[in-house]
Structures are given as structure tokens and as C-alpha cells.
Design an enzyme around this catalytic site. Structure first.
Site, PDB file in Angstrom:
ATOM      1  N   HIS A 182      50.991-100.587  -9.352  1.00 42.65           N
ATOM      2  CA  HIS A 182      49.526-101.354  -8.808  1.00 42.65           C
ATOM      3  C   HIS A 182      50.414-102.550  -8.356  1.00 42.65           C
ATOM      4  CE1 HIS A 182      49.997-102.471 -13.083  1.00 42.65           C
ATOM      5  NE2 HIS A 182      49.185-103.729 -12.779  1.00 42.65           N
ATOM      6  N   CYS A 210      42.352 -94.970  -3.855  1.00 40.18           N
ATOM      7  CA  CYS A 210      41.709 -95.748  -4.500  1.00 40.18           C
ATOM      8  C   CYS A 210      40.730 -95.160  -5.338  1.00 40.18           C
ATOM      9  CB  CYS A 210      40.753 -96.660  -3.649  1.00 40.18           C
ATOM     10  SG  CYS A 210      39.715 -97.887  -4.712  1.00 40.18           S
ATOM     11  N   HIS A 259      23.372-103.430 -29.619  1.00 37.63           N
ATOM     12  CA  HIS A 259      24.570-102.812 -29.712  1.00 37.63           C
ATOM     13  C   HIS A 259      24.655-101.535 -28.787  1.00 37.63           C
ATOM     14  CE1 HIS A 259      28.059-101.577 -32.142  1.00 37.63           C
ATOM     15  NE2 HIS A 259      27.378-100.216 -32.104  1.00 37.63           N
ATOM     16  N   CYS A 278       8.407 -96.163   9.116  1.00 33.20           N
ATOM     17  CA  CYS A 278       6.908 -96.142   8.770  1.00 33.20           C
ATOM     18  C   CYS A 278       6.346 -94.978   9.752  1.00 33.20           C
ATOM     19  CB  CYS A 278       6.429 -97.644   9.423  1.00 33.20           C
ATOM     20  SG  CYS A 278       4.479 -97.664   9.185  1.00 33.20           S
ATOM     21  N   CYS A 332      31.223-104.074 -28.477  1.00 33.57           N
ATOM     22  CA  CYS A 332      30.550-102.830 -28.215  1.00 33.57           C
ATOM     23  C   CYS A 332      30.453-102.486 -26.659  1.00 33.57           C
ATOM     24  CB  CYS A 332      29.575-102.520 -29.047  1.00 33.57           C
ATOM     25  SG  CYS A 332      28.197-103.790 -28.416  1.00 33.57           S
TER      26      CYS A 332
HETATM   27 ZN   LIG Z   1      38.608 -99.122  -3.268  1.00 32.07          ZN
HETATM   28 ZN   LIG Z   2      49.178-105.328 -13.917  1.00 29.00          ZN
HETATM   29 ZN   LIG Z   3       3.962 -98.966  10.526  1.00 25.19          ZN
END
Ligand SMILES: [Zn+2]
Ligand SMILES: [Zn+2]
Ligand SMILES: [Zn+2]
Length: 448
Positions: free
Chosen positions: A57, A141, A293, A157, A32
Site C-alpha cells: 500500500h 480498490c 454504547h 415531475c 466501542c
Molecule cells: Zn477507491
Molecule cells: Zn502503512
Molecule cells: Zn411539475
């Protein structure tokens, strides 16, 4: 918005109707988590349409290749007459590739959000022929151009002290369910007066910004500031829960923080790109967890309805988000992966992509995928509306960034109970968060 007309038609639901089928999960298979991850990818137009345009690829092992297995599975989604399909080839490839790391092994349950993220990591590997390069800049990509969020993070800060800026790319932005609810509670009145569609992004930002003490000992805390450098088309939000079995009320509290649209300038302190500032992202799919699940939900834009996919079972939930939210509260479904989509996304440029299947030296195949970078507990709250947080065994508030490295990701979502050690001797999927901090392999213990 004539500016985006061309891209709008590319992602238009009229042009791109999606076929919905179930995925099998026989007793003992524990598919699952993978089924849910695959379903959300298949139902994301940005992913499905662009993945279809990538024909070639770098293939490291034809017998165990995520890219090949996903291509074949997606082809059967598209062309098979069957109502349900077996995810077997993808399941086996995943198990084989992550054998060294003892992740996603056959018959064992694993984490759906981490599976989703690792499928993207594997696709990146097959498109750019590299597992170790964090700075993936290639146009084609799909994972990095469409899902990647390049962020610069810095502690600031009020005394003027700042920390070293940290730049990283994340495919999923993790946030603690607890911290979200805490922030909503803290600033109830403030958020109530805001546009409800903008609160979720603000809460995510606030939840990630819990400070640590300033090193100058000025008495103030560092506030984390974040700048987003790029324009993703999918915003993936991973929600870390501190409990596997939250009450209805807790699920309700979390759902109260959610909105169906999100803007990047709410999620991050600074958004550099003008287009990213304008873009609105729409909640388009989710993975939820209930009772050991996982199941997936997606919004069918063509028919304007929410659909539930629980392994082989596909059913309509309703036309509105509130129909889905009601189901979640009633069934105590924990949303743990939320995907927001830019409906105006443009096609991925594929000029630089490999045109054919190029067989590679298998050594890269066994290389590691992702690691945790600098996990730190940003939250030490002891209790909240969303449940009790123990600073020991909880991922709540943990802020984790993923980057390329030597170990598998450890996100410790604790979305299901660990198997007994007797049925699971080699690998326990949820090592304790504290151990991840020190990089050790300590296990979570016995919360059975
Ligand atoms: Zn990539
Ligand atoms: Zn492949
Ligand atoms: Zn600080």
C-alpha cells in the site's frame, strides 16, 4: 447456478472459517464505536479475504497508518492465542489522522457507522494514493469495487420537468428509520401482500424518494429516481434515528421493515447491470446502539448462528434472525448499520495493486477525507410510529451523499448524547443537521 461455482467456493464458509475474538475497551477509552466497526469488517468475508490479498500500500506515515494498523490487528485476530485484543494502534492512528477535523479522538465517543465508512475511505487512500478523486476506477480498490454504489439520481415531475442528473458514489446508503416506518404504515396492505423478503428494499427506495415541489409550480412534487450503475458485493445501509432512546415499540416497528435478504432492483428504480439484477444480498452483520454504547452482530455461516460481540464479550444469540430481532426489541437495540453480502462475490483483481509498502510524502496524510454533498431534508413529517420527528434537530429523512472534498463527514446520527461542554470543549460530534445544510459549524445545542 453452475455459472457462479468458482466464486461460490471462494466465499464458501467451509473454506473460510473466521476466528472471533473480543476487542478491549477499558473505562474511559470509549472504543466501542471503533470495535464495532472493526468487528463487522473482520467478519465480512468479502472484506477480510480480499484485504488479506492486498500486501502492499501507499504508506503516508508508518506511525499513524490505518492500513498498517488494520493489517497488524487482523494478523493478531488470525494468529494470536489471546481471546481479546487491544485495538490501541488503530485507535491512535485514527485519532492522529482525524486530529484536524477533531473526529475519532482518544477517549471520546464517536459514531460507529461513520467510523466504518471512514476506515474504508482511508483504505481507498492507501490503495490508490489519492484522497481527492471521487471517480476511483482502479480494479484493486477494495472499498470502491466491493462497497461502492455508483448512483445517478434525478428528480422527475409528472408535468415533464426534470432536474439535472446527479452522479455520485456512496459507500453507505443512508435511510431514515422514521421514513421507513412511515412508508410501511402508508402502504401496509400493499407491502403485506408482497414477498416479505422484498419489502425492505422497496421501503428503502420509497423512503428516499420523498419529493420537493416542482420548480414549474405545476403543483406536483418531484419524485426522485435512482439508477445504480455498478455491481457492489456489499450493500451497507446506514439507518438514521431521530432518538437515542426509542421505545421497544419503535424498535419493533423498525425491525418489522427489515428483511434478511435484499435485491438491488428493489432499492433502486433502475439497475443497469444484469448481474446486479440477479444478485441476492444476505444480511450478514449489523452494528447496533443502545445506552451510549455500540455492539456488533454477525451471522456465522459455518455454524449457522448469529453471534453478538460487545467489546470483549462474544456470545451466541441464536440460529435465526428472529432470535436476534427478539433480543433487539427487548434490549431496545437500535440497528444503525446493516451489511448485506453477495455470497457469490468473486476475488478482487489485485494485479494493479501496489506490491510493497511504498512510503509517501506525508502531506497527503493530513488531507481531508470526505464531505457531505448536498444534504437536504427530504422529510418533514411531524410524527410517526417510529417516533416524533422535529424538523429542527433530527436526521430523520435527511438524504446525504458523501463524496471527496474538504470537510469531515457530518451525519449527525444522534445515537448518543453529546458530552457536556465542560468535558468536551474542542469538538462536538453531532452538529445540527440544519447547519450542515448551510455548511456552517453550528452545534446541535443542549439536548443533554
Ligand atoms: Zn477507491
Ligand atoms: Zn502503512
Ligand atoms: Zn411539475
Amino acid at each position: 447456478m453452475s455459472f457462479f461455482r468458482r466464486s461460490k467456493s471462494y466465499m464458501s464458509p467451509k473454506r473460510n472459517s473466521v476466528k472471533t475474538k473480543g476487542l478491549t475497551n477499558e473505562p474511559g477509552d470509549n472504543n466501542c464505536f471503533l470495535n464495532s466497526a472493526v468487528q463487522v469488517l473482520w467478519h465480512l468475508d468479502v472484506f477480510r479475504l480480499n484485504f488479506a490479498r492486498l500486501s502492499g500500500h501507499y504508506c503516508f506515515d508508518e506511525e499513524a497508518c490505518i492500513f498498517c494498523a488494520m493489517k497488524r490487528l487482523f494478523a493478531t485476530f488470525e494468529y494470536s492465542d489471546k481471546e481479546t485484543l487491544p485495538p490501541t494502534e488503530l485507535r491512535e492512528s485514527l485519532a492522529s489522522i482525524y486530529l484536524d477535523q477533531k473526529r475519532f479522538q482518544l477517549g471520546l465517543m464517536d459514531d460507529a457507522a461513520e467510523c466504518f465508512e471512514n476506515l474504508l475511505v482511508q483504505i481507498h487512500k492507501h490503495l490508490v494514493r489519492s484522497v481527492t478523486d471521487d471517480s476511483c476506477g482502479l480494479d484493486h480498490c477494495l472499498p470502491h469495487r466491493k462497497f461502492g454504489m455508483t448512483v445517478i439520481e434525478q428528480g422527475v415531475c409528472q408535468c415533464g420537468e426534470t432536474s439535472e442528473p446527479l452522479t455520485f458514489t456512496q459507500l453507505v446508503h443512508y435511510v431514515s428509520a422514521n421514513a421507513l416506518c412511515e412508508r410501511l404504515k402508508d402502504r401496509q396492505r400493499h407491502y403485506r401482500s408482497m414477498d416479505p423478503e422484498r419489502t425492505f428494499g422497496r421501503l428503502i427506495r420509497a423512503a428516499g424518494s420523498t419529493g420537493r415541489a416542482c420548480p414549474t409550480k405545476c403543483g406536483s412534487d418531484f419524485v426522485t429516481t435512482t439508477s445504480l450503475m455498478n455491481v457492489p458485493d456489499i450493500i451497507s445501509i446506514g439507518v438514521n434515528w431521530d432518538s437515542n432512546e426509542p421505545s421497544m415499540e419503535r424498535v419493533g416497528n423498525l425491525l418489522e421493515t427489515l428483511s434478511t435478504t435484499i435485491k438491488l432492483q428493489d432499492m433502486f428504480d433502475t439497475v443497469l447491470d444484469k448481474k446486479a439484477q440477479r444478485t441476492e444480498y444476505h444480511l450478514s452483520s449489523l452494528v447496533c446502539y443502545y445506552g451510549k454504547h455500540y455492539s456488533a452482530f454477525f451471522y456465522n455461516r459455518k455454524h449457522s448462528k448469529w453471534v453478538s460481540i460487545d467489546d470483549t464479550s462474544v456470545s451466541d444469540v441464536g440460529k435465526h434472525w428472529k432470535d436476534l430481532a427478539r433480543k433487539f426489541v427487548k434490549g431496545r437495540y437500535q440497528p444503525l448499520l446493516l451489511l448485506y453480502t453477495n455470497y457469490d462475490a468473486k476475488p478482487l483483481p489485485v494485479k494493479t495493486a501496489p506490491k510493497t509498502i511504498e512510503l509517501q510524502n506525508a502531506s497527503v496524510q493530513s488531507s481531508p477525507a470526505l464531505s457531505l454533498r448536498n444534504p437536504e431534508i427530504a422529510e418533514s413529517t411531524s410524527s410517526s410510529d417510529c417516533g416524533t420527528v422535529s424538523s429542527q434537530a433530527v436526521n430523520g429523512g435527511a438524504r446525504k451523499k458523501l463524496m471527496w472534498g474538504n470537510v469531515a463527514p457530518k451525519r449527525h446520527t444522534g445515537h448518543y448524547k453529546e458530552p457536556k461542554s465542560s468535558d468536551f470543549t474542542i469538538y462536538k460530534p453531532y452538529p445540527h443537521l440544519g447547519s450542515a445544510k448551510s455548511g456552517s459549524q453550528d452545534q446541535k445545542g443542549t439536548s443533554l
